[in-house]
Design an enzyme around this catalytic site. Structure first.
Site, mmCIF file in Angstrom:
data_model
loop_
_atom_site.group_PDB
_atom_site.id
_atom_site.type_symbol
_atom_site.label_atom_id
_atom_site.label_comp_id
_atom_site.label_asym_id
_atom_site.label_seq_id
_atom_site.Cartn_x
_atom_site.Cartn_y
_atom_site.Cartn_z
ATOM 1 N N TYR A 148 12.716 4.036 -5.800
ATOM 2 C CA TYR A 148 11.919 4.259 -4.389
ATOM 3 C C TYR A 148 12.775 5.009 -3.689
ATOM 4 C CZ TYR A 148 8.459 0.684 -5.901
ATOM 5 O OH TYR A 148 7.342 0.054 -6.572
ATOM 6 N N PRO A 167 -9.077 3.435 -0.348
ATOM 7 C CA PRO A 167 -9.141 2.415 0.796
ATOM 8 C C PRO A 167 -9.626 1.067 0.604
ATOM 9 C CG PRO A 167 -10.113 4.896 0.860
ATOM 10 C CD PRO A 167 -9.797 4.339 -0.466
ATOM 11 N N LEU A 168 -9.260 0.050 1.620
ATOM 12 C CA LEU A 168 -9.863 -1.022 1.557
ATOM 13 C C LEU A 168 -11.420 -1.226 1.984
ATOM 14 C CD1 LEU A 168 -7.157 -2.936 3.581
ATOM 15 C CD2 LEU A 168 -7.628 -3.181 1.170
ATOM 16 N N PHE A 180 -0.647 -1.883 -4.417
ATOM 17 C CA PHE A 180 -1.434 -1.552 -3.434
ATOM 18 C C PHE A 180 -2.378 -2.579 -2.918
ATOM 19 C CE2 PHE A 180 -1.581 2.464 -6.550
ATOM 20 C CZ PHE A 180 -0.314 2.877 -5.823
ATOM 21 N N PRO A 181 -1.964 -3.691 -2.601
ATOM 22 C CA PRO A 181 -2.693 -4.712 -2.273
ATOM 23 C C PRO A 181 -3.380 -4.614 -0.663
ATOM 24 C CG PRO A 181 -0.309 -5.099 -1.487
ATOM 25 C CD PRO A 181 -0.377 -4.208 -2.198
ATOM 26 N N GLY A 241 -4.580 -1.322 0.155
ATOM 27 C CA GLY A 241 -4.984 0.217 0.234
ATOM 28 C C GLY A 241 -4.188 1.160 -0.075
ATOM 29 N N GLY A 242 -3.109 1.045 -0.206
ATOM 30 C CA GLY A 242 -1.971 2.005 -0.675
ATOM 31 C C GLY A 242 -2.620 2.594 -1.882
HETATM 32 N N1 NAP Z 1 4.563 -1.496 -10.345
HETATM 33 C C1 NAP Z 1 4.160 -0.558 -9.760
HETATM 34 O O1 NAP Z 1 3.902 0.524 -10.361
HETATM 35 C C2 NAP Z 1 4.137 -0.046 -8.327
HETATM 36 C C3 NAP Z 1 3.151 0.999 -7.668
HETATM 37 C C4 NAP Z 1 3.165 1.175 -6.340
HETATM 38 C C5 NAP Z 1 3.735 -0.043 -5.329
HETATM 39 N N2 NAP Z 1 4.557 -1.030 -6.059
HETATM 40 C C6 NAP Z 1 4.878 -2.061 -5.198
HETATM 41 O O2 NAP Z 1 3.937 -2.665 -4.417
HETATM 42 C C7 NAP Z 1 4.179 -2.637 -2.979
HETATM 43 C C8 NAP Z 1 2.956 -2.566 -2.342
HETATM 44 O O3 NAP Z 1 2.152 -1.380 -2.631
HETATM 45 P P1 NAP Z 1 2.006 -0.076 -1.760
HETATM 46 O O4 NAP Z 1 3.105 -0.237 -0.395
HETATM 47 O O5 NAP Z 1 2.036 1.170 -2.504
HETATM 48 O O6 NAP Z 1 0.702 -0.249 -0.990
HETATM 49 P P2 NAP Z 1 0.130 -1.195 0.176
HETATM 50 O O7 NAP Z 1 0.772 -2.316 0.534
HETATM 51 O O8 NAP Z 1 -1.394 -1.393 -0.384
HETATM 52 O O9 NAP Z 1 -0.197 -0.121 1.294
HETATM 53 C C9 NAP Z 1 1.103 0.377 1.990
HETATM 54 C C10 NAP Z 1 0.472 1.519 2.917
HETATM 55 O O10 NAP Z 1 -0.219 0.963 3.870
HETATM 56 C C11 NAP Z 1 0.391 1.201 5.031
HETATM 57 N N3 NAP Z 1 0.524 -0.065 5.735
HETATM 58 C C12 NAP Z 1 0.921 -1.154 5.624
HETATM 59 N N4 NAP Z 1 0.590 -2.283 6.463
HETATM 60 C C13 NAP Z 1 -0.196 -1.550 7.367
HETATM 61 C C14 NAP Z 1 -0.928 -2.206 8.328
HETATM 62 N N5 NAP Z 1 -0.995 -3.466 8.707
HETATM 63 N N6 NAP Z 1 -2.061 -1.513 8.990
HETATM 64 C C15 NAP Z 1 -2.165 -0.237 8.331
HETATM 65 N N7 NAP Z 1 -1.400 0.522 7.532
HETATM 66 C C16 NAP Z 1 -0.784 -0.311 6.618
HETATM 67 C C17 NAP Z 1 1.502 1.755 4.825
HETATM 68 O O11 NAP Z 1 2.276 2.717 5.680
HETATM 69 P P3 NAP Z 1 3.306 2.162 6.835
HETATM 70 O O12 NAP Z 1 4.853 1.881 5.878
HETATM 71 O O13 NAP Z 1 3.359 3.335 7.793
HETATM 72 O O14 NAP Z 1 2.962 0.882 7.281
HETATM 73 C C18 NAP Z 1 1.565 2.219 3.529
HETATM 74 O O15 NAP Z 1 0.901 3.717 3.709
HETATM 75 C C19 NAP Z 1 5.101 -1.454 -2.768
HETATM 76 O O16 NAP Z 1 5.618 -1.409 -1.576
HETATM 77 C C20 NAP Z 1 5.916 -1.615 -4.117
HETATM 78 O O17 NAP Z 1 6.967 -2.631 -3.711
HETATM 79 C C21 NAP Z 1 4.511 -1.241 -7.199
#
Ligand code: NAP
Length: 280
Positions: free
Chosen positions: A60, A215-216, A207-208, A210-211
């Protein structure tokens, strides 16, 4: 309140609402690199808000901003009870982009790098992360998981996990060594979740909220959100926590406002009517 606790591997107690560190260096793939000062402030605020489970990885990073270094700079020496989970498996090319998977004999160096970067003698939880950016891993993971199991036997790792696997790969890993956690895409794989529930394994979807470009469902979540006076991401987090006692949420953010919003979701109460609406 949806944010109860879970004992990872039977002995590492965490709040089921944790924090994902992938967004500390950058919010989106094409977004600007965030400053180290911003990441440090977010991590320290996460501690104030009661976060005790950080999900991170050595890969990361963007430019010279690396999640593991930020974690060490912001939080070392770590408070008792803080669980830091890392992942090994993917390799990065000189440009920082994914460049294949480490062979079994390459995993030790990745674990040692995580130990060094995080300033630890032993890693709490290390996932073997397999497959592509979005595609599940295919084929046997036995040799690589066995290599990590050896590092666990040596005392470098407390608990093992697997990430981006199917049910057969989870079973293969469990035949080699105990699996404490599974980290897969948040795509509702009921079979994998059931396997985790049956074995007391943490299910930690990525992606909990919507990352990752999916999208959610704003309409379904939005109805509950407006009833509760909450936001759509908050309801997504609460719904995930309500979906199973083994489900852990690791919403990722590098934004202080989003961090506050996401952590407040742990206090949401979902009624039977809310849960029915969420099921759709
Ligand atoms: N094992 C794997 O292959 C893998 C793959 C992906 C991720 N992960 C892990 O899973 C974690 C979660 O996944 P993720 O971070 O990719 O996706 P996520 O938690 O679903 O979404 C993160 C995205 O949403 C935005 N966001 C966060 N809080 C928000 C809110 N309250 N309102 C609006 N937008 C918001 C963030 O932008 P901002 O930063 O601008 O808030 C970021 O762009 C990662 O951080 C990582 O530790 C693991």
């Amino acid at each position: 309140m949806t944010n109860t606790t879970f004992d990872i591997g039977g002995d590492l107690r965490v709040n089921r609402l944790g924090f994902g560190a992938m967004r500390l260096p950058v919010s989106t793939l094409d977004g600007p690199t965030r400053t180290p000062e911003n990441g440090i402030a977010v991590l320290r605020r996460a501690m104030e808000l009661g976060v005790d489970h950080i999900d991170t990885a050595g890969f990361y990073e963007r430019d010279a901003v690396r999640a593991n270094e930020l974690i060490r700079k912001a939080l070392h020496p770590y408070r008792d009870g803080l669980v830091i989970a890392t992942k090994v498996g993917p390799l990065r090319g000189p440009n920082g982009l994914p460049s294949g998977e480490a062979p079994p004999e390459g995993l030790r160096a990745l674990v040692e790098a995580d130990l060094r970067d995080l300033g630890l003698d032993r890693l709490d939880l290390v996932y073997l992360r397999v497959g592509g950016s979005l595609e599940l891993g295919t084929g046997s993971i036995g040799d690589r998981f066995a290599a990590l199991a050896e590092l666990r036997e040596e005392g470098l790792i407390r608990h093992l996990g697997v990430s981006n696997v199917d049910a057969a790969q989870l079973a293969e890993a469990r035949a080699i060594a105990p699996v404490a956690a599974v980290q897969n895409n948040n795509d509702g794989d009921a079979g994998l979740l059931a396997a985790c529930e049956a074995a007391g394994i943490a299910f930690v979807p990525f992606f909990p909220i919507g990352g990752g470009g999916r999208p959610l469902d704003a309409e379904r979540l939005g109805k509950v959100a407006s009833r509760l006076g909450a936001t759509v991401p908050q309801v997504a987090i609460a719904a995930l926590l309500a979906s199973s006692p083994v489900a852990l949420a690791i919403p990722g953010t590098g934004d202080l406002g989003h961090l506050e919003e996401n952590q407040a979701a742990g206090g949401l109460e979902l009624s039977d009517e809310d849960l029915a609406d969420l099921r759709g």
